[in-house]
Design an enzyme around this catalytic site. Structure first.
Site, PDB file in Angstrom:
ATOM      1  N   LYS A 137       0.876  -1.168   0.000  1.00 25.70           N
ATOM      2  CA  LYS A 137       0.000   0.000   0.000  1.00 25.70           C
ATOM      3  C   LYS A 137       0.916   1.220   0.000  1.00 25.70           C
ATOM      4  CE  LYS A 137      -3.887   1.856   2.790  1.00 25.70           C
ATOM      5  NZ  LYS A 137      -4.698   1.621   4.024  1.00 25.70           N
ATOM      6  N   SER A 183      -9.727   1.520   2.713  1.00 29.73           N
ATOM      7  CA  SER A 183      -8.832   2.342   1.920  1.00 29.73           C
ATOM      8  C   SER A 183      -7.763   1.541   1.184  1.00 29.73           C
ATOM      9  CB  SER A 183      -8.157   3.373   2.827  1.00 29.73           C
ATOM     10  OG  SER A 183      -7.295   2.737   3.761  1.00 29.73           O
ATOM     11  N   SER A 190      -9.876  -0.855   6.961  1.00 31.36           N
ATOM     12  CA  SER A 190      -9.267  -0.591   5.654  1.00 31.36           C
ATOM     13  C   SER A 190      -8.617  -1.793   4.981  1.00 31.36           C
ATOM     14  CB  SER A 190      -8.224   0.525   5.765  1.00 31.36           C
ATOM     15  OG  SER A 190      -8.886   1.768   5.770  1.00 31.36           O
TER      16      SER A 190
END
Lengths: 475, 483
Positions: B80, B155, B179
């Site tokens: 990420k 996310s 997330s």
């Protein structure tokens, strides 16, 4: 109308840690700008603070020396505000659970002593230093994240003199505690001073004004004196004092308004989620308590009892910890205590006063000092030579016994050698001899001085006086 | 026939490398080919620096030839885009950090490198980890690999899409209020959030410090266990980590079984507003586990309904402070103001231009709840609720090994639909955020498919530092479901 002055101080003290409060950067003064920085003290995304345990310990030591109660549980909080000196746009500080509470400082006031109580001591990180140029500003992050202890006094100080006495006493204890260099010029110790006045015979405190970032005794004295007069003038002409933050303008010799209460910031404090709370066990605190250095007042008492020094001597010697240490070391090296004290209070402190140095930073060692005193005691050198020597040792260092031998400074105590100089002095100064015979005692001192001059300072002055008197009486 | 990684697990890749069926360079080339083939349509990656990654792979191959047998040697791990890797961009999918180059390695990066793996590509996300669809990325849209007209969740949308879409063996991501678990459930992979304090956050761009936790996105529970062993542990640089030994979590999976497992089913998580397909899927799975020997019992987490409000307050408060450093002074975007502009203009313009609308909203909300006069009413009360939520779970784990719930109120929805159903949006966080509020661990595993063929996930929740129990349960469930 008479007014009562009320002053409280918030004193920021940089702690003597090896590294900064929350990162491994060196805690050093006067490096090239932005060379002592890392992702943590620059506030990079993802960098986290790691608590410096030494800073926590030094704050607790300071607290114990100042008689504070140490919190078994305390925590850090974030103080949020936008300014380039705050790398993260918040400062890690302590809001409602400081490391230390209470405590106090004894100060000397006319007619006795007075205790100024402390409210608290908390630990925080210092901010970076802003440098403003004509068309731009720079930020030096070397200072960002240095360990800073804030000592908050109660508003119990009632005059400029008391404020200065408080600062001096506080500084002395912190130096004794060995938690900070307390070097004002390097900004190790900076105070925000809150001051208000109220008419005599009233109880409600007046509106306070905060003077920011005062970093010298001189400035505090001047600024407070100015501020008291300014507030008195305002009140006595029917005006009022506005709650505000002011700064001391050195060039103008005035305090200048920085901001009023209306635009006071909301710091949005909340508990720092990146750091666990600080929890102390009794064992840990007891251990630290046992390691505590001596308080200045204890040392003063000990100097009178252990060394038989008069109180005045003890006071003067203990005023500066390095001087007190120097004295004790010299005594350990064999110096007679009162004699050592006399020499320190006169010659050593005079020499020290001509420099910016601490005694420990000069080439004069306590061993050399003790050895010099012994040379005088043993009548190996005379006093004038000793006085010259100490100045030299202070400047260049060295072993006095060796220097005396090399330069032939040994005191001349040989009666025949002194007699030669004495005869010369008597023969060359018939008028003075007459004066002496006529009962003028000072005339003898003059003749002794002549002998010293002729012997280039090496004659034993006591012997010289005796020999001169003998020659004159033979006469 | 070149190597195909689309179905390859981390564990299979490790075996293949160990047995020299293929090299790390071949593996990375396969990842690169998969990205070249699929990512134009999916948009999971923000960057894939093939030269550097291939160089790391060939170094790993050379080490293996010399007898190096570290477990993750030669394994590419996608990230990420909020992990600092020295010398690499770390944009957090924000214009604010578009040109930021990280000057240091996050602790988890040092750890995977020490285990022999290397960073391989930066994955899309909601800007600064704020969002639940990855639509908040300042740079690109990521599509759900199962249904490209739908969001991947967020996310960590890129992390889930890359793994589920066969473009990464596994990825590292973060989870502050769901997330990881939410996109894993939307895309159909395994998303694992360890307990708070299990994995170092050092070097991971923060959203909400007391809630953020690094976790994994994998194809199997076993892979999650493998990665956890590599990244977990106490870190002096993150003093919120705990000094608890790190076992070999994969070994601990041996003999995992549903027999006798005490499963709590919190009734507050099976409520109106949750899609019936989701409820049916999760219930069916739980029934299967009961048949396989688990003790299933309905129970209550009474403060669940307050948890979500408290979560919004705590997380936005911390975020408003954490994100304040993005000001253009030391790094990141500094907008040019004209000569008359002062300091505030510089802050204002840089942040106005550099941050997206959702980020701004949360900063404003967080600033509000911390402001003088509001603090007691909002923040202090939220902390009290947080304590109660924690107590709910503590009580529950006295009686149950794990809890099982839906992950979200629905399956992946179409782009732009989040704002239309605020109740559903709230329900989405409601099942996930309490786990972060309590600091405990949770995992999302696929448990079925909707009538439209979209993945449905179920959440398994374990106690603080109960990763072994949680992963063993999840592993047994995964096998039982046979998906």
């Amino acid at each position: 109308m008479k007014y009562i002055v009320t002053i409280g101080l918030e004193t920021h003290v940089q702690l003597k840690t090896k590294s900064k409060m929350f990162c491994g950067c060196a805690n050093t003064f006067a490096a090239e700008p932005n060379t002592l920085v890392c992702p943590i003290c620059l506030g990079y995304p993802g960098a986290l603070p790691a608590m410096n345990r030494e800073a926590v310990k030094l704050t607790v030591i300071a607290g114990l020396m100042l008689g504070c109660e140490i919190s078994r549980y305390s925590k850090f909080d974030r103080k949020n505000y936008f300014y380039p000196d705050a790398a993260k746009n918040y400062q890690i500080s302590q809001l409602d659970m400081p490391l230390c509470r209470g405590g106090g400082v004894e100060i000397q006031v006319p007619g006795g002593s007075k205790r100024i109580n402390l409210n608290r001591i908390h630990l925080e990180e210092d901010v970076a230093k802003s440098v403003h140029h004509a068309r731009s500003s720079g930020v030096d992050f070397n200072r960002s994240g240095m360990a800073l202890m804030e000592i908050v006094s109660e508003p119990e100080i009632n005059s400029v003199q008391e404020a200065i006495a408080y600062m001096r006493a506080l500084r002395q204890i912190l130096v004794y505690a060995d938690v900070s260099d307390c070097n004002l010029e390097e900004g190790n110790m900076r105070s925000d001073v809150n001051i208000s006045i109220r008419p005599e015979n009233t109880t409600e405190l007046g509106t306070k004004v905060e003077l920011k970032n005062m970093n010298s005794f001189r400035h505090i004295q001047d600024a407070l004196t100015f501020e008291i007069e300014r507030q008195k003038a305002a009140l006595s002409t029917g005006g009022r004092v506005v709650q505000e933050t002011r700064r001391w303008d050195l060039d103008l010799g005035e305090t200048i308004s920085m901001r009023t209460k209306e635009d006071a910031q909301d710091y949005r404090y909340f508990p720092e989620p990146d750091l666990p709370p600080v929890v102390f066990t009794d064992d840990l605190l007891d251990g630290w308590r046992k390691e505590l250095p001596e308080l200045p007042e204890h040392k003063r008492v000990r100097f009178t009892t252990d060394y038989g020094l008069p109180e005045y001597d003890a006071e003067v010697l203990c005023a500066q910890l390095p001087v007190a240490n120097f004295f004790e070391e010299a005594v350990e090296c064999g110096a007679q205590p009162k004699n050592a004290s006399n020499w320190i209070m006169t010659d050593v402190l005079r020499l020290l006063g001509q420099t910016e140095l601490e005694i420990s930073d000069t080439p004069l060692s306590s061993a050399a000092f003790a050895s010099l005193l012994k040379l005088v005691d043993d009548k190996v050198i005379n006093m004038p030579v000793a006085k010259e020597l100490i100045a030299e040792l202070f400047e260049k260092g060295g072993d006095p016994a060796v220097i005396v031998k090399e330069r032939g400074l040994l005191q001349v105590s040989d009666a025949s050698a002194i007699e030669g100089f004495a005869r010369e002095a008597v023969e060359k100064n018939p008028k003075v001899v007459e004066d002496f015979k006529g009962g003028k005692k000072a005339a003898l001192q003059f003749l002794v001085g002549q002998v010293m001059k002729l012997s280039r300072g090496k004659a034993n002055p006591k012997m010289a006086a005796e020999v001169i008197q003998e020659i004159i009486s033979e006469g | 026939m070149s190597l195909d990684i689309s179905e390859m697990t981390l564990s299979a890749a490790m075996d293949g490398l160990a047995q020299k069926d293929f090299s790390s360079v071949e593996l990375v080339n396969a990842v690169r080919d998969a990205i070249a083939e699929k990512d134009e349509n999916i948009g999971a990656y923000l960057a894939f620096d093939a030269d550097t990654i291939l160089q790391d792979a060939s170094e790993a191959d050379a080490l293996r030839a010399k007898g190096d047998e570290r477990c993750l040697l030669g394994i590419p791990i996608a990230l990420k885009d909020l992990f600092n890797v020295e010398g690499q961009p770390c944009t957090c999918a924000s214009k604010m950090l578009e040109n930021y180059i990280a000057p240091f390695d996050a602790t988890v990066i040092s750890k995977i490198k020490a285990a022999g793996a290397f960073p391989a590509g930066r994955l899309n996300m909601d800007e600064l980890a704020i969002g639940t669809t990855t639509e908040n990325s300042a740079f690109k849209l990521t599509k759900n690999p199962v249904a490209p007209d739908r969001v991947p969740g967020g996310s960590s949308g890129g992390s889930a899409a890359a793994v589920a879409g066969g473009m990464a063996l596994a990825s590292l991501a973060t989870d502050s209020g769901g997330s990881i678990r939410l996109p894993a459930s939307y895309c159909g992979c395994v998303g694992f959030k360890p307990s708070y304090g299990r994995v170092s956050r050092y070097g991971v761009a923060p959203y909400a410090s007391s809630l953020d936790q690094v976790g994994t996105m994998t194809k199997t529970v076993e892979d999650a266990a493998i990665l956890l062993s590599a990244i977990a542990g106490c870190d002096q640089r993150d003093q919120t980590t705990h000094n608890v030994p790190v076992p070999d979590y994969r070994e601990m999976l041996a003999g995992s079984s549903l027999e006798g497992l005490r499963i709590g089913v919190p009734r507050e998580y099976f409520v109106d507003g949750v899609d019936s397909e989701v409820l049916d899927s999760v219930r069916a799975a739980i029934d299967k586990f009961a048949k396989a020997g688990a003790h299933v019992e309905e129970m209550s987490l009474p403060h669940t309904e307050y948890a979500i409000s408290a979560y919004y307050i705590c997380s936005t408060a911390e975020a408003s402070s954490n994100l304040a450093r993005l000001d253009g002074v030391r790094y990141g975007k500094r907008s040019v103001t004209d000569d008359r502009g002062d300091l505030n203009d510089m802050y204002f313009t840089s942040r106005t231009e550099g941050l997206g609308p959702d980020v701004k909203r949360r900063i404003i909300f967080g600033t509000f709840v911390l402001s003088s006069g509001r603090y007691e009413e909002y923040y202090v009360r939220a902390l009290k609720v947080r304590t109660l939520v924690k107590q709910d779970f503590n009580e529950a784990f006295k009686k149950f090994d794990v809890l099982m719930t839906p992950v979200t109120a629905g399956v992946a929805h179409k782009f732009g639909e989040t704002q239309n159903d605020p109740l559903k949006a709230t329900l989405n966080d409601m099942f996930l955020a309490p786990v972060n509020m309590a600091g405990i661990c949770g995992i999302s595993i696929p448990c079925g498919k909707s009538s439209e063929g979209l993945p449905v996930g179920m959440q398994i929740i374990g106690p603080s530092f109960g990763e072994v129990t949680l992963l063993r349960a999840a592993d047994a469930c995964e096998k039982e479901l046979g998906l």
